[in-house]
Design a protein around this motif. Structure first.
Motif, PDB file in Angstrom:
ATOM      1  N   ALA A 137      -7.712  25.089  19.872  1.00  0.00           N
ATOM      2  CA  ALA A 137      -7.994  26.444  20.353  1.00  0.00           C
ATOM      3  C   ALA A 137      -6.898  27.415  19.927  1.00  0.00           C
ATOM      4  CB  ALA A 137      -8.136  26.433  21.872  1.00  0.00           C
ATOM      5  N   ILE A 138      -5.657  26.971  19.923  1.00  0.00           N
ATOM      6  CA  ILE A 138      -4.553  27.838  19.496  1.00  0.00           C
ATOM      7  C   ILE A 138      -4.636  28.106  18.000  1.00  0.00           C
ATOM      8  CG2 ILE A 138      -2.039  27.930  19.199  1.00  0.00           C
ATOM      9  CD1 ILE A 138      -1.767  26.656  21.942  1.00  0.00           C
ATOM     10  N   CYS A 139      -5.029  27.098  17.220  1.00  0.00           N
ATOM     11  CA  CYS A 139      -5.224  27.319  15.772  1.00  0.00           C
ATOM     12  C   CYS A 139      -6.330  28.344  15.530  1.00  0.00           C
ATOM     13  CB  CYS A 139      -5.563  26.001  15.082  1.00  0.00           C
ATOM     14  SG  CYS A 139      -4.167  24.873  14.894  1.00  0.00           S
ATOM     15  N   ASP A 140      -7.386  28.300  16.342  1.00  0.00           N
ATOM     16  CA  ASP A 140      -8.478  29.269  16.207  1.00  0.00           C
ATOM     17  C   ASP A 140      -7.960  30.688  16.458  1.00  0.00           C
ATOM     18  OD1 ASP A 140     -10.265  27.233  15.675  1.00  0.00           O
ATOM     19  OD2 ASP A 140     -11.023  27.118  17.734  1.00  0.00           O
ATOM     20  N   LEU A 141      -7.141  30.853  17.504  1.00  0.00           N
ATOM     21  CA  LEU A 141      -6.582  32.174  17.799  1.00  0.00           C
ATOM     22  C   LEU A 141      -5.626  32.633  16.706  1.00  0.00           C
ATOM     23  CD1 LEU A 141      -5.846  32.029  21.646  1.00  0.00           C
ATOM     24  CD2 LEU A 141      -7.750  33.156  20.464  1.00  0.00           C
ATOM     25  N   ALA A 142      -4.869  31.690  16.163  1.00  0.00           N
ATOM     26  CA  ALA A 142      -3.943  32.050  15.085  1.00  0.00           C
ATOM     27  C   ALA A 142      -4.708  32.579  13.873  1.00  0.00           C
ATOM     28  CB  ALA A 142      -3.105  30.834  14.700  1.00  0.00           C
ATOM     29  N   ASP A 143      -5.808  31.933  13.553  1.00  0.00           N
ATOM     30  CA  ASP A 143      -6.640  32.411  12.438  1.00  0.00           C
ATOM     31  C   ASP A 143      -7.228  33.789  12.743  1.00  0.00           C
ATOM     32  OD1 ASP A 143      -6.139  30.051  11.103  1.00  0.00           O
ATOM     33  OD2 ASP A 143      -8.030  29.104  11.663  1.00  0.00           O
ATOM     34  N   LYS A 144      -7.668  33.999  13.965  1.00  0.00           N
ATOM     35  CA  LYS A 144      -8.326  35.243  14.350  1.00  0.00           C
ATOM     36  C   LYS A 144      -7.373  36.430  14.335  1.00  0.00           C
ATOM     37  CE  LYS A 144     -11.057  37.224  18.154  1.00  0.00           C
ATOM     38  NZ  LYS A 144     -11.679  36.947  19.486  1.00  0.00           N
ATOM     39  N   TYR A 145      -6.112  36.191  14.742  1.00  0.00           N
ATOM     40  CA  TYR A 145      -5.166  37.301  14.897  1.00  0.00           C
ATOM     41  C   TYR A 145      -4.038  37.293  13.868  1.00  0.00           C
ATOM     42  CZ  TYR A 145      -7.553  38.242  19.287  1.00  0.00           C
ATOM     43  OH  TYR A 145      -8.504  38.556  20.225  1.00  0.00           O
ATOM     44  N   GLY A 146      -4.145  36.482  12.850  1.00  0.00           N
ATOM     45  CA  GLY A 146      -3.153  36.510  11.777  1.00  0.00           C
ATOM     46  C   GLY A 146      -1.795  35.987  12.172  1.00  0.00           C
ATOM     47  N   ALA A 147      -1.767  34.933  12.970  1.00  0.00           N
ATOM     48  CA  ALA A 147      -0.510  34.331  13.397  1.00  0.00           C
ATOM     49  C   ALA A 147      -0.293  32.998  12.690  1.00  0.00           C
ATOM     50  CB  ALA A 147      -0.513  34.121  14.914  1.00  0.00           C
ATOM     51  N   ALA A 191      -6.785  32.186  27.412  1.00  0.00           N
ATOM     52  CA  ALA A 191      -7.163  33.577  27.680  1.00  0.00           C
ATOM     53  C   ALA A 191      -5.928  34.478  27.732  1.00  0.00           C
ATOM     54  CB  ALA A 191      -7.944  33.657  28.995  1.00  0.00           C
ATOM     55  N   ASP A 192      -4.881  34.018  28.377  1.00  0.00           N
ATOM     56  CA  ASP A 192      -3.655  34.811  28.459  1.00  0.00           C
ATOM     57  C   ASP A 192      -3.021  34.973  27.080  1.00  0.00           C
ATOM     58  OD1 ASP A 192      -1.620  36.234  29.874  1.00  0.00           O
ATOM     59  OD2 ASP A 192      -0.337  34.469  29.748  1.00  0.00           O
ATOM     60  N   LEU A 193      -3.045  33.905  26.302  1.00  0.00           N
ATOM     61  CA  LEU A 193      -2.510  33.988  24.936  1.00  0.00           C
ATOM     62  C   LEU A 193      -3.293  34.986  24.107  1.00  0.00           C
ATOM     63  CD1 LEU A 193      -0.748  33.086  22.564  1.00  0.00           C
ATOM     64  CD2 LEU A 193      -2.278  31.118  22.266  1.00  0.00           C
ATOM     65  N   GLU A 194      -4.614  34.948  24.202  1.00  0.00           N
ATOM     66  CA  GLU A 194      -5.416  35.864  23.390  1.00  0.00           C
ATOM     67  C   GLU A 194      -5.186  37.309  23.789  1.00  0.00           C
ATOM     68  OE1 GLU A 194      -9.783  36.434  21.397  1.00  0.00           O
ATOM     69  OE2 GLU A 194      -9.619  35.068  23.116  1.00  0.00           O
ATOM     70  N   SER A 195      -5.047  37.572  25.077  1.00  0.00           N
ATOM     71  CA  SER A 195      -4.822  38.957  25.501  1.00  0.00           C
ATOM     72  C   SER A 195      -3.517  39.502  24.932  1.00  0.00           C
ATOM     73  CB  SER A 195      -4.809  39.043  27.029  1.00  0.00           C
ATOM     74  OG  SER A 195      -3.645  38.428  27.569  1.00  0.00           O
TER      75      SER A 195
END
Length: 568
Positions: free
Chosen positions: A304-314, A270-274
């Motif tokens: 989960a981190i790979c999912d966030l990377a895909d979502k936010y272009g990281a 959650a903190d990473l996504e924010s």
């Protein structure tokens, strides 16, 4: 000037030791340095002005010369100052004509005093690092000897997790390569250190992680530092998001990049996504994290981190240093282990490991050699190879080391026996220590951290284990862990048999009792701390499942690919 020389020669060591010819030359050779009164000065005058005695005398003479040019202002002096009081007289005369003596120069920096002060700080806060003379014995590991070759101890904190430093196949490969190609690489990869051993090792690593390419460094510290520093400095307006418990090599690499850094709470999605959501989509972003955090044994949420990377272009930068060789059907790490069956049957495409952009690992822990590497796309690897000073200007690993590392990786690709046995011994040690109320920081990995909570006491515990029980477990303190979280870190290997385990548990129990170190029940009474004694804390299951532990495999490695046929 000649009169001044005659007057001062008997007092000045420089003038006494210098020949008349040299003095004459110095006194007549003009420099281009303008004198205070105009014109130029001789070289001897330049030297004299630097002298604490003659400099003041010359200042007086210069002042008298200036005063003589002003009507009514000149003063005549009679007599000559004696040699014994020349210094005092010069100072008084300088005051008499309103000429300030030269400003005393500050003393040179005291480097030794600085070193002493810094070391004193380390001693006072109990974070000073002591090193024990421990010599691992290849034929007896995990046994070693101290400075005395006849004094045996058992090593319980080695990062040679699988004992590959003594593996016969590894040693044979290294011996043969050493005899054929010699001790060193001969230079950097670009100049004279590129050879078949480097090429074979990088091809093996790329295949291990199912990536297009890999690049070998002198250590994984250098690999992490060089890669993050290069990407962070070259990607325009790059932001690197770093887990709060990341290794010092990653922190240093981010610092060297000079780019923006955002630290997110350990394993806190959650903190990473924010933080990701606060950045514009167009900004390049790197999420840097680890799979196994070596001081606490926690596991990073890779999927989960790979999912966030895909979502936010990281892009993702995953440090598998403490996991390679230890997890997965081929030993490629936690990312491989999470899709165990897919990799076991040779289907890496679309797996979590396939989604990770950059994987870094070491050859110096579970593979028992030395060196580090990165694996990723061919263009990424070529970019780092072409731009990273940490790679370009570092001497290549010796051929024998690279040959040994290749042999170690290939050996671990063929069998899970060592890592399964290591996992079994880890479970046995954790269970036995827990039964004695020893505070093991809970985690699902192969790390066994014992919470002490005080630097001085952790040091005492380590010393007692070594001196009284012949057990080597190094104390871990700041800055490796935060102040107040000091610990002993135990790492079982396949060689730590039941007899050695029983001796360890007995010794730790004795030391805890003698030093009055808090036990799990004590921490629980205080409300718990970093997982120890915390009410409602759900202990994670080991990463290796019971089914995986029981799995028997026959490995078939074919040219250009890797396939595994299970006999279950």
């Amino acid at each position: 000037m000649e009169a001044l020389l005659r007057q001062s020669k008997s007092m000045c060591p420089f003038l006494m030791k210098t020949s008349p010819a040299t003095l004459r030359t110095l006194s007549t050779a003009a420099t281009f340095t303008a004198s205070p009164g105009g014109g130029s000065m001789s070289n001897l005058q330049v030297l004299a002005r630097r002298c604490p005695v003659m400099g003041k005398a010359l200042a007086v003479q210069t002042a008298r010369t200036r005063l003589a040019t002003v009507p009514g202002a000149a003063r005549r002096y009679h007599g000559k100052a004696g040699k014994a009081n020349l210094h005092t007289t010069a100072a008084k005369e300088a005051q008499a004509v309103n000429v300030e003596p030269p400003t005393p120069q500050p003393a040179a920096f005291d480097y030794e005093a600085f070193y002493s002060a810094e070391l004193d700080k380390k001693h006072k806060d109990k974070s000073y690092r002591y090193f024990n003379n421990i010599n691992r014995l290849a034929k007896e590991f995990p046994r070693a000897h101290t400075a005395n070759k006849d004094e045996r101890v058992t090593v319980w904190c080695s990062n040679d997790y699988l004992g590959m430093g003594r593996n016969p196949e590894v040693l044979k490969s290294m011996h043969e390569t050493l005899d054929t190609y010699g001790a060193g690489a001969g230079g950097t990869r670009n100049i004279s250190g590129h050879n078949r051993h480097a090429m074979e090792l990088e091809a093996t690593l790329a295949k291990l992680h199912a990536k297009e390419a890999a690049l070998v460094f002198s250590s994984c510290y250098v690999a992490n530092d060089a890669t993050l520093a290069t990407l962070g400095s070259k990607l325009p307006n790059c932001v690197i998001l770093s887990d709060s418990l990341n290794h010092a090599s990653m922190i240093q690499g981010i610092r060297h990049s000079g780019t923006t850094k955002m630290v997110f709470k350990h394993n806190d999605i959650a903190d990473l996504e924010s933080k990701l959501a606060s950045l514009p989509p167009s900004v390049p972003k790197i999420i840097a994290f680890e799979s196994v955090y070596s001081m606490c044994g926690s596991i990073g949420p890779i999927e989960a981190i790979c999912d966030l990377a895909d979502k936010y272009g990281a892009i993702t930068f995953l440090d598998e240093v403490h996991a390679v060789g230890m997890y997965g059907p081929h030993g490629a790490g936690v990312a491989e282990h999470l899709d165990f069956e897919a990799h076991r049957t040779g289907r890496p495409t679309g797996t979590i490991m396939d989604r990770v952009d950059i994987i870094t690992g070491t050859l110096g822990k579970a593979y028992g050699c030395v060196g580090g590497y990165i694996a990723g796309s061919a263009k990424l690897i070529d970019t780092i190879r072409s731009l990273a000073p940490g790679f370009i200007f570092t001497t290549s690993l010796p051929p024998a080391t690279m040959a040994g590392a290749t042999a170690a990786i290939e050996y671990q690709v063929r069998t899970n026996a060592d890592r399964r046995l290591q996992q079994m011994h880890t479970r046995q040690v954790k269970h036995a220590l827990g039964a004695k109320d020893i505070p093991v920081i809970p985690n699902p990995s192969h790390i066994v951290p014992l919470l002490v909570g005080n630097a001085a006491v952790a040091r005492q515990a380590s010393d007692l284990l070594l001196e009284r029980f012949g057990i080597y477990v190094q104390a871990i303190n700041y800055p490796t862990v935060p102040v107040g979280q000091e610990r002993l870190r135990i790492t079982p290997t396949p060689g730590h048999t039941g007899e050695l385990q029983a001796h360890l548990v007995e010794a730790v129990e004795s030391v805890w009792a003698e030093l009055g170190i808090k036990r799990t029940s004590d921490w629980r009474a205080e409300g718990g701390f970093i997982g120890v004694g915390e009410e409602g804390k759900v202990e994670e299951d080991p990463l290796w499942t019971e089914e995986q532990m029981k799995l028997e495999e026959t490995m078939h490695v074919k040219a250009g690919c890797r396939s595994i046929i299970g006999d279950d």
